[in-house]
Design a protein around this motif. Structure first.
Motif, PDB file in Angstrom:
ATOM      1  N   VAL A  33       0.831  -1.205   0.000  1.00 57.81           N
ATOM      2  CA  VAL A  33       0.000   0.000   0.000  1.00 57.81           C
ATOM      3  C   VAL A  33       0.861   1.249   0.000  1.00 57.81           C
ATOM      4  CG1 VAL A  33      -1.845   1.259   1.159  1.00 57.81           C
ATOM      5  CG2 VAL A  33      -1.823  -1.211   1.232  1.00 57.81           C
ATOM      6  N   SER A  54       1.390   2.918  -3.584  1.00 58.53           N
ATOM      7  CA  SER A  54       0.315   3.908  -3.734  1.00 58.53           C
ATOM      8  C   SER A  54       0.694   5.294  -3.233  1.00 58.53           C
ATOM      9  CB  SER A  54      -0.947   3.451  -2.985  1.00 58.53           C
ATOM     10  OG  SER A  54      -1.364   2.221  -3.471  1.00 58.53           O
ATOM     11  N   TYR A  66     -16.212  11.462   6.484  1.00 62.27           N
ATOM     12  CA  TYR A  66     -16.338  10.654   5.269  1.00 62.27           C
ATOM     13  C   TYR A  66     -17.208   9.426   5.536  1.00 62.27           C
ATOM     14  CZ  TYR A  66     -14.827   7.419   1.593  1.00 62.27           C
ATOM     15  OH  TYR A  66     -14.793   6.521   0.572  1.00 62.27           O
ATOM     16  N   ALA A 120     -20.949   8.874   3.974  1.00 61.44           N
ATOM     17  CA  ALA A 120     -21.169   7.757   3.036  1.00 61.44           C
ATOM     18  C   ALA A 120     -22.184   6.766   3.592  1.00 61.44           C
ATOM     19  CB  ALA A 120     -19.844   7.055   2.748  1.00 61.44           C
ATOM     20  N   ASN A 121     -22.190   6.615   4.926  1.00 63.45           N
ATOM     21  CA  ASN A 121     -22.986   5.555   5.540  1.00 63.45           C
ATOM     22  C   ASN A 121     -24.456   5.879   5.717  1.00 63.45           C
ATOM     23  OD1 ASN A 121     -22.045   2.892   6.592  1.00 63.45           O
ATOM     24  ND2 ASN A 121     -20.264   4.147   7.091  1.00 63.45           N
ATOM     25  N   PRO A 125     -27.060   7.705   4.341  1.00 62.84           N
ATOM     26  CA  PRO A 125     -28.107   7.449   3.343  1.00 62.84           C
ATOM     27  C   PRO A 125     -28.171   5.967   2.926  1.00 62.84           C
ATOM     28  CG  PRO A 125     -26.526   9.111   2.570  1.00 62.84           C
ATOM     29  CD  PRO A 125     -26.011   8.585   3.842  1.00 62.84           C
ATOM     30  N   ALA A 126     -26.987   5.368   2.757  1.00 65.27           N
ATOM     31  CA  ALA A 126     -26.947   3.961   2.321  1.00 65.27           C
ATOM     32  C   ALA A 126     -27.524   3.058   3.409  1.00 65.27           C
ATOM     33  CB  ALA A 126     -25.521   3.559   2.000  1.00 65.27           C
ATOM     34  N   PHE A 127     -27.234   3.381   4.648  1.00 60.61           N
ATOM     35  CA  PHE A 127     -27.725   2.586   5.782  1.00 60.61           C
ATOM     36  C   PHE A 127     -29.253   2.619   5.827  1.00 60.61           C
ATOM     37  CE2 PHE A 127     -28.958   1.773  10.097  1.00 60.61           C
ATOM     38  CZ  PHE A 127     -28.074   0.813  10.538  1.00 60.61           C
ATOM     39  N   GLN A 158     -31.347   3.259   3.455  1.00 59.62           N
ATOM     40  CA  GLN A 158     -31.927   2.575   2.306  1.00 59.62           C
ATOM     41  C   GLN A 158     -31.822   1.041   2.460  1.00 59.62           C
ATOM     42  OE1 GLN A 158     -33.636   3.750  -0.177  1.00 59.62           O
ATOM     43  NE2 GLN A 158     -33.781   1.838  -1.318  1.00 59.62           N
ATOM     44  N   ALA A 159     -30.612   0.559   2.798  1.00 58.52           N
ATOM     45  CA  ALA A 159     -30.382  -0.898   2.796  1.00 58.52           C
ATOM     46  C   ALA A 159     -30.966  -1.585   4.020  1.00 58.52           C
ATOM     47  CB  ALA A 159     -28.886  -1.183   2.709  1.00 58.52           C
ATOM     48  N   TYR A 160     -30.893  -0.946   5.155  1.00 59.42           N
ATOM     49  CA  TYR A 160     -31.253  -1.644   6.390  1.00 59.42           C
ATOM     50  C   TYR A 160     -32.625  -1.266   6.933  1.00 59.42           C
ATOM     51  CZ  TYR A 160     -26.245  -2.637   6.394  1.00 59.42           C
ATOM     52  OH  TYR A 160     -24.988  -3.025   6.037  1.00 59.42           O
ATOM     53  N   LYS A 210     -35.664  -1.093   3.158  1.00 57.64           N
ATOM     54  CA  LYS A 210     -35.826  -2.437   2.565  1.00 57.64           C
ATOM     55  C   LYS A 210     -36.432  -3.416   3.581  1.00 57.64           C
ATOM     56  CE  LYS A 210     -33.806  -2.283  -1.623  1.00 57.64           C
ATOM     57  NZ  LYS A 210     -34.451  -2.694  -2.865  1.00 57.64           N
ATOM     58  N   GLN A 211     -36.012  -3.291   4.848  1.00 60.61           N
ATOM     59  CA  GLN A 211     -36.540  -4.204   5.864  1.00 60.61           C
ATOM     60  C   GLN A 211     -38.009  -3.916   6.148  1.00 60.61           C
ATOM     61  OE1 GLN A 211     -35.046  -6.969   7.115  1.00 60.61           O
ATOM     62  NE2 GLN A 211     -33.525  -6.461   5.573  1.00 60.61           N
ATOM     63  N   GLY A 260     -39.912  -5.414   3.418  1.00 58.72           N
ATOM     64  CA  GLY A 260     -39.956  -6.871   3.549  1.00 58.72           C
ATOM     65  C   GLY A 260     -40.916  -7.354   4.622  1.00 58.72           C
ATOM     66  N   LEU A 315     -14.127   0.810   1.805  1.00 54.05           N
ATOM     67  CA  LEU A 315     -15.149   1.571   1.082  1.00 54.05           C
ATOM     68  C   LEU A 315     -14.689   1.987  -0.316  1.00 54.05           C
ATOM     69  CD1 LEU A 315     -17.962   2.324   1.870  1.00 54.05           C
ATOM     70  CD2 LEU A 315     -17.134   4.516   2.734  1.00 54.05           C
ATOM     71  N   LEU A 338     -24.256  -4.782   0.131  1.00 51.36           N
ATOM     72  CA  LEU A 338     -25.653  -4.369  -0.072  1.00 51.36           C
ATOM     73  C   LEU A 338     -25.778  -2.860   0.074  1.00 51.36           C
ATOM     74  CD1 LEU A 338     -27.690  -6.933   2.092  1.00 51.36           C
ATOM     75  CD2 LEU A 338     -27.149  -7.063  -0.323  1.00 51.36           C
ATOM     76  N   GLU A 339     -25.153  -2.381   1.161  1.00 51.46           N
ATOM     77  CA  GLU A 339     -25.312  -0.971   1.528  1.00 51.46           C
ATOM     78  C   GLU A 339     -24.781  -0.041   0.437  1.00 51.46           C
ATOM     79  OE1 GLU A 339     -23.755  -0.394   5.468  1.00 51.46           O
ATOM     80  OE2 GLU A 339     -24.027   1.778   5.359  1.00 51.46           O
ATOM     81  N   PHE A 340     -23.616  -0.335  -0.093  1.00 45.12           N
ATOM     82  CA  PHE A 340     -22.985   0.599  -1.025  1.00 45.12           C
ATOM     83  C   PHE A 340     -23.069   0.143  -2.489  1.00 45.12           C
ATOM     84  CE2 PHE A 340     -20.838   1.160   3.072  1.00 45.12           C
ATOM     85  CZ  PHE A 340     -21.205   2.477   3.318  1.00 45.12           C
ATOM     86  N   ASN A 371     -27.129  -0.850  -3.407  1.00 47.73           N
ATOM     87  CA  ASN A 371     -27.970   0.355  -3.347  1.00 47.73           C
ATOM     88  C   ASN A 371     -27.676   1.306  -4.483  1.00 47.73           C
ATOM     89  OD1 ASN A 371     -29.801   0.384  -1.387  1.00 47.73           O
ATOM     90  ND2 ASN A 371     -28.496   1.254   0.175  1.00 47.73           N
ATOM     91  N   TYR A 423     -31.949 -10.378   5.132  1.00 48.04           N
ATOM     92  CA  TYR A 423     -31.636  -9.791   3.817  1.00 48.04           C
ATOM     93  C   TYR A 423     -31.923 -10.777   2.689  1.00 48.04           C
ATOM     94  CZ  TYR A 423     -29.401  -6.625   7.000  1.00 48.04           C
ATOM     95  OH  TYR A 423     -29.178  -5.765   8.041  1.00 48.04           O
ATOM     96  N   GLN A 466     -34.656 -12.793   2.925  1.00 46.94           N
ATOM     97  CA  GLN A 466     -36.122 -12.722   2.835  1.00 46.94           C
ATOM     98  C   GLN A 466     -36.572 -11.499   2.035  1.00 46.94           C
ATOM     99  OE1 GLN A 466     -38.217 -10.474   5.016  1.00 46.94           O
ATOM    100  NE2 GLN A 466     -40.077 -11.266   4.070  1.00 46.94           N
ATOM    101  N   THR A 467     -35.808 -10.391   2.143  1.00 48.72           N
ATOM    102  CA  THR A 467     -36.197  -9.184   1.396  1.00 48.72           C
ATOM    103  C   THR A 467     -35.702  -9.229  -0.053  1.00 48.72           C
ATOM    104  OG1 THR A 467     -34.187  -8.102   2.178  1.00 48.72           O
ATOM    105  CG2 THR A 467     -36.209  -7.656   3.407  1.00 48.72           C
ATOM    106  N   GLN A 504     -32.597  -9.015  -0.970  1.00 49.15           N
ATOM    107  CA  GLN A 504     -31.353  -8.266  -1.170  1.00 49.15           C
ATOM    108  C   GLN A 504     -30.191  -9.218  -1.465  1.00 49.15           C
ATOM    109  OE1 GLN A 504     -32.568  -6.050   2.505  1.00 49.15           O
ATOM    110  NE2 GLN A 504     -31.206  -4.499   1.696  1.00 49.15           N
TER     111      GLN A 504
END
Lengths: 212, 287
Positions: free
Chosen positions: A53, A57, A101, A105-106, A108-110, A112-114, A117-118, A121, B140, B194-196, B199, B220, B222-223, B225
């Motif tokens: 790394v 990099s 950061y 990043a987390n 909005p994604a959190f 939506q995904a958790y 969606k749940q 479901g 990430l 899933l999250e990044f 989505n 996840y 069941q939904t 994903q």
């Protein structure tokens, strides 16, 4: 039965048995194996990070003239100011950047995904009945899930005293929670047994040659 | 000391010894166990099987030696399946520890197939059929970056080759060219995909997880994903069963070999729990 002649297999077997010896009681062999493990892990991580790394990099491009990389280099290096009490507050800069950061990043994604969606479901909708792949009983499983989610949420609702209907739903909720803990414990047993099997397969196979 | 007291005070070393015996004996005296493939694993198998020829499978190795017994058989089975179907494969990790294990699994399956190959077309060739991308921190960056350009995130592969010079990477550019990603992990990593990645870029994600973390992942599936889920050694054994019965791949089935040991260990644990509880209630009544 053909015992291995590979010294690395013997080292692996010795360290495995040294760790297992803790099951009888704490002893110097266990301590030795534990320290070797910690030392090797850290050494491997530091060396690998340097060669794979930092050098390719950061340092190589920097010395080739990509001077913009001085900025992340300095920000990263500020972590080491923790060791100098007078300027240790500088460490807040890289931590703040990382947190900003990460949170940015987390969040909005959190959601939506958790969360969204749940919730989708959990709703009693035909596509959710089909998701169980249980034929006509899919609706039953969806209903159990629906009731379970609401009751568990009511158990964790602490803004009102749990009396009346809230008492009933929270009591049902705790049953779901306990079933969840039971399933998690069952899986934990399976996981730990699997790890032991892996080590026994190594001892009986590559080391002792008793099994394939 | 009466029988009940003795049962309640069994030395833990005796319990360890009994467990060691019930696990070791089925390994020594093999008694194959019938494997019933459950829906989550069958779904994952179908998801891998249905990857179109112009798309790739990404296998994300995300475990360290501690979780090798549960997750390595999954990795071997997935790779065997993909290579048997001539699906292009990219292998990568988000952390440094799994790299060696990923390389071992990849090398083992490649060697298996290449020793049986008769022509160049039958063989698996690095850069044409598969690429080992390696590791690019922090996690990430590759998860989000590969949605734009895989070659920009992994400028060089694990072996130091320039990624954009590899034939496979000329048409596998980002997630649009990826049919499925399977994350084999002992931590939360499948959820990050899933999250990044799912989505934001709509990537299809499957997972292989350790038993201890399984209860965190079923919701996840069941939904919808997750496009399939393997859990622990049982999940790996089911996938081994799928590739053997559907594709005729007859290779060593490490997870399936271990299933009788798991069954007997569970029975022993259940017996211990019953003994402990019965003893407790008898003792309470005596008081």
């Amino acid at each position: 039965m053909s015992i291995s002649s590979d010294p690395w297999v013997w080292i692996g077997a010795f360290l495995t048995l040294a760790i297992f010896s803790f099951l009888y009681k704490d002893n110097p062999f266990y301590k030795f194996a534990e320290h070797v493990f910690v030392g090797f892990t850290n050494g491997y991580l530091v060396t690998f990070t340097w060669h794979n790394v930092l050098v390719p990099s950061l340092f190589n491009p920097l010395f080739r003239g990509q001077l913009i990389l001085i900025i992340p280099f300095i920000i990263g290096a500020l972590y080491f100011t923790r060791f100098i009490p007078k300027v240790s507050w500088f460490v807040r800069i890289p931590i703040g950047i990382s947190m900003g950061y990460g949170v940015g990043a987390n969040v909005p994604a959190f959601i939506q995904a958790y969360i969204i969606k749940q919730i989708q479901g959990t709703i009693l909708a035909p596509q959710n009945f089909q998701a169980w792949h249980a034929g006509s009983t899919g609706i039953v499983w969806s209903a159990i899930l629906f009731v379970g989610v609401l009751c568990v949420l009511s158990y964790f609702y602490f803004s009102r005293e749990q009396k009346g209907i809230l008492n009933v739903t929270s009591r049902i909720g705790i049953i779901f929670v306990m079933i969840g803990f039971g399933a998690a414990f069952g899986y934990t047993v399976m996981a730990r047994v699997s790890l032991l099997i892996g080590r026994l397969q190594f001892l009986l196979g590559p080391w002792l040659g008793v099994i394939e | 000391m009466n029988f009940v007291d003795r049962m309640l005070k069994i030395d833990r070393r005796i319990i360890y010894l009994i467990l060691a015996l019930v696990i070791t004996l089925p390994l020594l005296f093999r008694s194959p166990q019938r494997i019933r493939v459950m829906h989550p694993v069958a779904t994952l198998f179908n998801a891998v099987d249905s990857i179109s020829p112009n798309k790739a499978l990404i296998v994300n190795f995300e475990f360290d030696p501690r979780d090798l017994p549960e997750l390595e058989p999954m990795g071997l089975a997935i790779l065997r399946h993909a290579f048997h179907k001539r699906i292009k494969v990219l292998v990568m990790s988000l952390y440094v520890q799994p790299l060696g294990l990923a390389q071992n699994a990849l090398t083992a399956v490649i060697n298996e197939i290449n020793t049986e190959a008769k022509t160049n077309v039958d063989s698996l060739i690095y850069g044409r059929d598969y690429v080992f991308l390696g590791w690019q921190p922090p996690p990430l960056v590759p998860i989000l970056g590969m949605g734009e350009s895989i070659a920009n995130v992994y400028k060089t592969d694990f072996y130091g080759n320039k990624t954009d010079t590899l034939p496979l990477m000329r048409y596998i550019k980002n997630y649009k060219n990826v049919g499925l990603l399977v994350s084999l992990s002992s931590s939360d990593v499948p959820k990050w995909w899933l999250e990044f990645a799912q989505n934001r870029f709509g990537l299809r994600v499957g997972a292989g997880v350790t038993s201890v973390s399984a209860s965190e992942f079923y919701q996840y599936l069941q939904t919808g994903q997750f496009s399939g889920l393997m859990v622990g050694m049982k999940g790996a054994a089911e996938y081994e069963e799928m590739i053997e019965s559907n594709l005729g791949i007859h290779k060593r089935r490490k997870a399936s070999e271990a299933l009788p040991s798991i069954t007997y260990a569970h029975l022993a644990m259940i017996a211990f729990i019953i003994i402990g509880n019965v003893g407790y209630f008898i003792k309470r009544r005596q008081k």
